[in-house]
Design a protein around this motif. Structure first.
Motif, PDB file in Angstrom:
ATOM      1  N   GLY A 280       0.801  -1.218   0.000  1.00  0.00           N
ATOM      2  CA  GLY A 280       0.000   0.000   0.000  1.00  0.00           C
ATOM      3  C   GLY A 280       0.834   1.268   0.000  1.00  0.00           C
ATOM      4  O   GLY A 280       0.300   2.389  -0.048  1.00  0.00           O
ATOM      5  N   VAL A 281       2.164   1.132   0.037  1.00  0.00           N
ATOM      6  CA  VAL A 281       3.051   2.306   0.101  1.00  0.00           C
ATOM      7  C   VAL A 281       2.905   3.161  -1.155  1.00  0.00           C
ATOM      8  O   VAL A 281       2.831   4.394  -1.088  1.00  0.00           O
ATOM      9  CB  VAL A 281       4.523   1.865   0.306  1.00  0.00           C
ATOM     10  CG1 VAL A 281       5.487   3.030   0.055  1.00  0.00           C
ATOM     11  CG2 VAL A 281       4.717   1.316   1.714  1.00  0.00           C
ATOM     12  N   LYS A 283       0.368   3.474  -3.213  1.00  0.00           N
ATOM     13  CA  LYS A 283      -0.925   4.197  -3.222  1.00  0.00           C
ATOM     14  C   LYS A 283      -0.884   5.364  -2.228  1.00  0.00           C
ATOM     15  O   LYS A 283      -1.387   6.452  -2.515  1.00  0.00           O
ATOM     16  CB  LYS A 283      -2.072   3.236  -2.887  1.00  0.00           C
ATOM     17  CG  LYS A 283      -3.446   3.889  -3.048  1.00  0.00           C
ATOM     18  CD  LYS A 283      -4.577   2.900  -2.985  1.00  0.00           C
ATOM     19  CE  LYS A 283      -5.910   3.518  -3.376  1.00  0.00           C
ATOM     20  NZ  LYS A 283      -6.176   4.843  -2.807  1.00  0.00           N
ATOM     21  N   GLU A 284      -0.264   5.117  -1.104  1.00  0.00           N
ATOM     22  CA  GLU A 284      -0.126   6.167  -0.090  1.00  0.00           C
ATOM     23  C   GLU A 284       0.655   7.365  -0.666  1.00  0.00           C
ATOM     24  O   GLU A 284       0.261   8.517  -0.490  1.00  0.00           O
ATOM     25  CB  GLU A 284       0.633   5.557   1.102  1.00  0.00           C
ATOM     26  CG  GLU A 284       0.699   6.384   2.355  1.00  0.00           C
ATOM     27  CD  GLU A 284       1.560   5.659   3.401  1.00  0.00           C
ATOM     28  OE1 GLU A 284       2.555   6.255   3.844  1.00  0.00           O
ATOM     29  OE2 GLU A 284       1.255   4.493   3.744  1.00  0.00           O
ATOM     30  N   TRP A 285       1.753   7.081  -1.354  1.00  0.00           N
ATOM     31  CA  TRP A 285       2.542   8.152  -1.983  1.00  0.00           C
ATOM     32  C   TRP A 285       1.705   8.898  -3.025  1.00  0.00           C
ATOM     33  O   TRP A 285       1.706  10.118  -3.089  1.00  0.00           O
ATOM     34  CB  TRP A 285       3.789   7.571  -2.640  1.00  0.00           C
ATOM     35  CG  TRP A 285       4.847   7.111  -1.677  1.00  0.00           C
ATOM     36  CD1 TRP A 285       4.917   7.383  -0.341  1.00  0.00           C
ATOM     37  CD2 TRP A 285       5.986   6.300  -1.984  1.00  0.00           C
ATOM     38  NE1 TRP A 285       6.042   6.793   0.210  1.00  0.00           N
ATOM     39  CE2 TRP A 285       6.713   6.121  -0.774  1.00  0.00           C
ATOM     40  CE3 TRP A 285       6.467   5.695  -3.155  1.00  0.00           C
ATOM     41  CZ2 TRP A 285       7.891   5.374  -0.716  1.00  0.00           C
ATOM     42  CZ3 TRP A 285       7.641   4.962  -3.100  1.00  0.00           C
ATOM     43  CH2 TRP A 285       8.340   4.793  -1.891  1.00  0.00           C
ATOM     44  N   ASP A 287      -1.577   9.111  -3.263  1.00  0.00           N
ATOM     45  CA  ASP A 287      -2.673   9.869  -2.647  1.00  0.00           C
ATOM     46  C   ASP A 287      -2.179  11.119  -1.917  1.00  0.00           C
ATOM     47  O   ASP A 287      -2.943  12.053  -1.699  1.00  0.00           O
ATOM     48  CB  ASP A 287      -3.465   8.973  -1.689  1.00  0.00           C
ATOM     49  CG  ASP A 287      -4.213   7.861  -2.430  1.00  0.00           C
ATOM     50  OD1 ASP A 287      -4.261   7.914  -3.681  1.00  0.00           O
ATOM     51  OD2 ASP A 287      -4.728   6.940  -1.766  1.00  0.00           O
ATOM     52  N   ALA A 288      -0.881  11.124  -1.549  1.00  0.00           N
ATOM     53  CA  ALA A 288      -0.309  12.297  -0.875  1.00  0.00           C
ATOM     54  C   ALA A 288       0.158  13.354  -1.878  1.00  0.00           C
ATOM     55  O   ALA A 288       0.723  14.370  -1.491  1.00  0.00           O
ATOM     56  CB  ALA A 288       0.860  11.861  -0.001  1.00  0.00           C
TER      57      ALA A 288
END
Length: 618
Positions: A280-281, A283-285, A287-288
């Motif tokens: 999920g890293v 996607k996290e990047w 989305d940020a």
């Protein structure tokens, strides 16, 4: 009690669709006897193994009551292998059979493809275009995330630690991981200062580790306060190994030391894609609001001199994939970045290994194969495995593939019949093969920079490096350190400093250029413009000199250095270093790499630095 065992066995049999005359009963009778020991989840995995022709794993199982924990351990290991591979273990075995059949048949993976030189950007360090790309890259950097592929130990180098703990050079003793983190922090600080408006203010770093390196990487970070990074900025993603294969039928190899364990080996750095996706890293990047992900490997001390300009190229050209590359001599043992066009209309821009590129060219109407052009280099630039991806298209692609990368298999056959292996093999994947699955519309390019500024990996031990043909790069700890001094000396030369020519010396059987030992913190000289703006007047440095710049706001003014100079100052403190500096300095002393009284990290270089006399400023 007996009733419940019979009942649970019947349940397990029904789950396996075994019994009632089904042939499964005959393929693994020892498994059937032990089904009552297994949870429903482990029974499902056993069923999958039988369906995939792996009944040999159960042949030696004794009756219930003997080695029961070990039997469960085997299937728990299967569960881990199943969950860590995109598509599961059945998919791994199926792919393995296809690739092993292709290997046995001698099938060429590039059949039907025509090679040509792809389009990319060739940069000259220090010229106007380079400076513009560097400026653009620094502005983009706050929207970037970095991923360090660090699953390897230093054993191949003759060093027992993790490779990122090795000093990149011994003048300051800065290890590779410290240098990388300080470089990212310097990019972060400068980029955020230049930024207009909102956006991320921290540049994250993910590190792909392995069983071999994970705990030692954590220890290195924690014992050094993450080298100045916030612990929350750093994420470690541990790569799992994959099952070994015993034969062309992809029978899983039993560990020779433990009959209740499947032998495993590393899958290769291509796992970085599936780990970024499954954790999920990525996607996290995304989305940020991050736009770029930069992949780099563990022991290239020059890389961050090339990153700002290469990131600038990605942003300016809109590349979905940008491979950093260096000029490559024809037939040099480094892959070439190549455009491949298939008769059916497929095209891709990928790394083609050097031993495949020459025959591919000869088979495609280039009778001389891989030859140098009028520039003195092959027209196919050398891949150095430092990659820049645009996150949006990258996440979109991984959502389709789960991060699976095109694999290959490289079995060592016993003889020309190709029916048996000398030892077990496994599927492997490389992170640079990601573009193989991309559509033709993907914008895939490259950025070429001279090797002196971009590429000096540390990967060969002294004995192997000493056997490298004269004129070819050693890629050792010796050459890697000397390359840092050369790059810094040449950058200062381009900024107007008079730097003496190097002398030639031999360490560990390798003849190298010895330049002045000049090193600086990334915050002092992140870009060429930074360096140029901090050098004034008539400066000169002799060949025997050493200069360590730790002060971010240090200006060299009419400096004449003949000896050793260490410049310290806290961030924000302006320091001016001027006039003549002369002392006995620091000398380089040869050491024998077989001399065990010397520390490993020095032995593998063949020299150590004797600190006789220095001036420390301020």
């Amino acid at each position: 009690m007996a009733t419940s065992v019979v009942g649970s066995t019947a349940d397990s049999l029904s789950k396996l669709h075994i019994g009632g005359g089904n042939d499964w009963a005959f393929t693994a009778p020892n498994l059937l006897k032990n089904l009552s020991l297994l949870s429903p989840e482990l029974v499902e995995l056993a069923k999958m193994l039988l369906e995939m022709g792996q009944s040999h794993l159960f042949e030696h199982w004794p009756d219930p009551g003997v080695d029961d924990d070990e039997k469960r351990n085997l299937l728990n290991q299967v569960a881990r292998l199943n969950s860590s591979y995109p598509g599961g273990l059945a998919s791994y075995i199926k792919t393995a059979r296809e690739l092993l059949a292709d290997s046995k048949a001698g099938k060429n993976p590039y059949d039907g493809f025509m090679p040509s030189v792809p389009s990319g950007e060739i940069l000259t360090f220090g010229d106007n275009a380079f400076i513009q790309y560097e400026d653009a890259g620094v502005k983009e950097a706050r929207k970037a995330a970095f991923i360090l592929v660090a699953g390897g130990l230093g054993e191949r180098l003759g060093y027992n630690g993790i490779k990122v703990a090795l000093p990149s050079e011994t003048t300051s003793g800065t290890c590779f991981l410290q240098h990388y983190i300080e470089s990212i922090l310097a990019l972060q600080e400068t980029s955020c200062r230049l930024a207009q408006g909102d956006g991320p203010t921290e540049v994250p770093l993910a590190i792909m580790t392995s069983d071999d390196t994970h705990s030692r990487t954590v220890e290195l970070l924690e014992s050094n306060a993450y080298f100045g990074m916030k612990p929350t900025q750093v994420k470690l993603l541990k790569q799992e190994k994959v099952a070994c294969l015993d034969d062309n039928d992809a029978r899983l190899a039993v560990d020779p030391r433990n009959k209740y364990s499947i032998q495993t080996k590393p899958h290769g750095h291509g796992d970085v894609h599936s780990l970024l996706y499954s954790s999920g890293v990525l996607k996290e990047w995304h989305d940020a609001g991050r736009r770029w992900v930069l992949f780099f490997q563990d022991t290239n001390g020059l890389l961050f001199k090339a990153i700002p300009s290469a990131l600038g190229v990605s942003a300016t050209k809109g590349y979905h994939v940008n491979s950093l590359a260096v000029p490559r001599k024809a037939k040099e043992a480094i892959g070439g970045i190549t455009k491949l066009s298939h008769q059916d209309g497929r095209t891709m821009v990928i790394n083609v290994e050097y031993n495949q590129l020459d025959p591919l060219l000869r088979a495609s109407g280039f009778p001389d194969g891989d030859v140098n052009s009028e520039t003195g280099y092959s027209p196919f630039p050398g891949n150095i495995n430092q990659l820049i991806f645009e996150i949006g298209p990258y996440l979109e692609e991984l959502t389709k593939t789960g991060g699976a990368i095109k694999e290959f298999v490289n079995p060592k056959y016993k003889d020309s019949t190709k029916t048996a292996f000398k030892s077990s093999t496994r599927l492997e994947c490389m992170m640079q093969d990601y573009p193989k699955t991309l559509p033709p519309s993907a914008r895939v390019g490259f950025t070429v920079m001279d090797a002196w500024v971009a590429y000096a990996p540390v990967k060969n031990n002294p004995e192997d490096a000493a056997k490298v043909p004269k004129g070819n790069p050693y890629h050792s700890a010796t050459s890697g350190e000397m390359a840092i001094y050369k790059a810094n000396s040449l950058i200062l030369r381009k900024a107007g400093v008079k730097i003496d020519d190097p002398i030639l010396q031999v360490f560990n059987g390798q003849e190298v250029e010895v330049w002045p030992r000049i090193v600086w913190k990334p915050k002092w000289g992140l870009t060429f413009s930074d360096v140029r703006n901090k050098v004034h007047g008539d400066c000169s440095v002799t060949e025997r000199s050493t200069m360590v710049i730790k002060a971010p706001n240090c200006h060299l003014v009419d400096l004449s250095l003949d000896g050793a100079l260490i410049i310290n100052a806290a961030d924000g403190t302006e320091v001016e270093v001027a006039g003549p500096v002369q002392n006995k300095g620091w000398t380089i002393e040869s050491v024998d790499y077989k001399d065990t009284s010397v520390a490993e990290e020095l032995r593998i270089r063949g020299f150590k630095i004797n600190k006789i006399e220095q001036l420390v400023k301020p």
